[in-house]
Design an enzyme around this catalytic site. Structure first.
Site, PDB file in Angstrom:
ATOM      1  N   SER A 197       0.831  -1.202   0.000  1.00  0.00           N
ATOM      2  CA  SER A 197       0.000   0.000   0.000  1.00  0.00           C
ATOM      3  C   SER A 197       0.869   1.257   0.000  1.00  0.00           C
ATOM      4  O   SER A 197       1.642   1.474  -0.935  1.00  0.00           O
ATOM      5  CB  SER A 197      -0.951  -0.027   1.190  1.00  0.00           C
TER       6      SER A 197
ATOM      7  N   ASP B 182      -9.917  -5.150  -4.493  1.00  0.00           N
ATOM      8  CA  ASP B 182      -9.366  -4.122  -3.607  1.00  0.00           C
ATOM      9  C   ASP B 182     -10.240  -2.868  -3.703  1.00  0.00           C
ATOM     10  O   ASP B 182     -10.429  -2.301  -4.788  1.00  0.00           O
ATOM     11  CB  ASP B 182      -7.935  -3.796  -4.030  1.00  0.00           C
TER      12      ASP B 182
ATOM     13  N   HIS C 119      -7.539  -5.692  -0.105  1.00  0.00           N
ATOM     14  CA  HIS C 119      -6.364  -4.915   0.312  1.00  0.00           C
ATOM     15  C   HIS C 119      -5.804  -5.363   1.659  1.00  0.00           C
ATOM     16  O   HIS C 119      -4.865  -4.769   2.174  1.00  0.00           O
ATOM     17  CB  HIS C 119      -6.766  -3.434   0.405  1.00  0.00           C
TER      18      HIS C 119
END
Length: 278
Positions: A27, A106, A139
Site C-alpha cells: 500500500s 481491492d 487490500h
C-alpha cells in the site's frame, strides 16, 4: 528507511551475510518501496510491492500527503514511481523485472492504487514489470499472507545474484593487490589446533611465500569437514599438531612456487585433503 534501518539491521544481524539489500512494501509502503528503488536503483538488488499506490500525485491520498508534507502536489513528482518511469526514455538496467501483486477486489484499486498507470509508464521506457492481478483478493493483510512467499523468493534469488556478483568483483579487485604480497611473507590470523581434543586458539601466523611445487591461496570461504573433526579428536594416524584445520575452502590463487603450471594467480580453486574429500 534508506539509511538508518539498513544500518541497524546490519549491526544487529551480523551484516546480514553481505551488503546487498532489496526493498518491498504494501500500500503506502509499496509506494515508498517503488519510489525509493526507482530513484536509486544502484543501491537495491530488486524491488517489489503488494497493492502499491502507483501514481500518488494523481490519487486522493497522495495529493493530501504531498500538499501537507511538501507544500504542493507537484513537489511529490520525484517520489511518484509512475512519474519516475515516465521521465525516462530507457529502462533501469539494474532491475531485470519489478514484481507487483494486486487484488481485483481491492476497494482502493480504481481511485487510489492505479497499477495501470505504472504499467503504461513502464511500457514507454521499456521497463520490464510484472503485475499479477489476483482474482477475488482485497487490500487486507490476508492478501499479503497469500502472496508474500512469492516475493520472498523473488528477493532471495536476486539478492543471491547481487551478493555473488559483489563477491566476484571484490575478488577481481583484490587480484590487483596480489602483486603487493607475492614473494613476501603474509601476516594473518588463524584458528590453530595445538593438540588433539584441545580448544583451538586464535593466533597470528606467518604464511611464507610458496616454495617449489607449492601454491599459496587466499581463502574466501571455509568450513570444517569430517576429516578435520577426525583429526582434532585424535583419531587420524596421519594427523600432525599444531595444525590449521579447514582444508575444504573456496580460494583464489595468490602466488605459485617454481615449477607449478597447473594453476596461476587469480585462478579459483578448492583445496582438498584427498581427491575423495568434498
Amino acid at each position: 528507511v534508506t539509511e538508518e534501518l539498513p544500518k541497524l539491521l546490519r549491526e544487529e544481524f551480523n551484516n546480514l551475510g553481505g551488503d546487498a539489500k532489496s526493498i518491498c512494501g504494501h500500500s503506502m509502503g509499496g509506494h515508498g518501496a517503488l519510489s525509493i528503488a526507482l530513484d536509486d536503483p544502484a543501491s537495491w538488488a530488486c524491488v517489489s510491492a503488494l497493492s502499491p499506490i502507483c501514481n500518488p500525485t494523481d490519487s486522493p491520498w497522495g495529493k493530501k500527503a504531498f500538499t501537507s508534507y511538501l507544500g504542493s502536489v507537484d513537489a511529490g513528482t520525484p517520489f511518484d514511481a509512475t512519474c519516475i518511469l515516465a521521465s525516462r526514455s530507457t529502462p533501469i538496467v539494474e532491475f531485470d523485472t519489478i514484481l507487483v501483486d494486486q487484488g481485483t477486489n481491492d476497494d482502493f484499486l480504481t481511485e487510489q492504487l492505479k497499477p495501470e498507470r505504472l504499467l503504461e509508464a513502464a511500457k514507454k521506457c521499456g521497463q520490464t514489470i510484472k503485475v499479477n492481478m489476483r482474482e477475488g483478493y482485497d487490500h487486507s493483510y490476508y492478501f499479503i499472507a497469500a502472496f508474500i512467499e512469492d516475493h520472498v523468493r523473488f528477493h532471495a534469488e536476486r539478492l543471491h545474484k547481487t551478493q555473488r556478483r559483489k563477491l566476484l568483483d571484490a575478488v577481481a579487485d583484490d587480484l590487483h593487490g596480489f602483486s603487493d604480497t607475492q614473494g613476501k611473507p603474509i601476516q594473518c590470523k588463524a584458528m590453530v589446533a595445538r593438540a588433539p581434543k584441545e580448544p583451538m586458539t586464535e593466533e597470528d601466523i606467518t604464511v611464507d611465500p610458496p616454495k617449489a611445487g607449492e601454491v599459496r591461496v587466499k581463502v574466501m570461504a571455509n568450513a570444517l569437514c569430517h576429516t578435520d573433526i577426525y583429526t582434532l579428536e585424535g583419531s587420524d594416524p596421519e594427523g600432525l599438531f599444531p595444525c590449521i584445520l579447514g582444508h575444504e575452502a573456496g580460494c583464489v590463487v595468490e602466488s605459485v612456487g617454481e615449477g607449478v603450471t597447473s594453476v596461476k594467480p587469480g585462478d579459483h580453486v578448492i583445496p582438498c585433503y584427498t581427491p575423495q574429500c568434498g
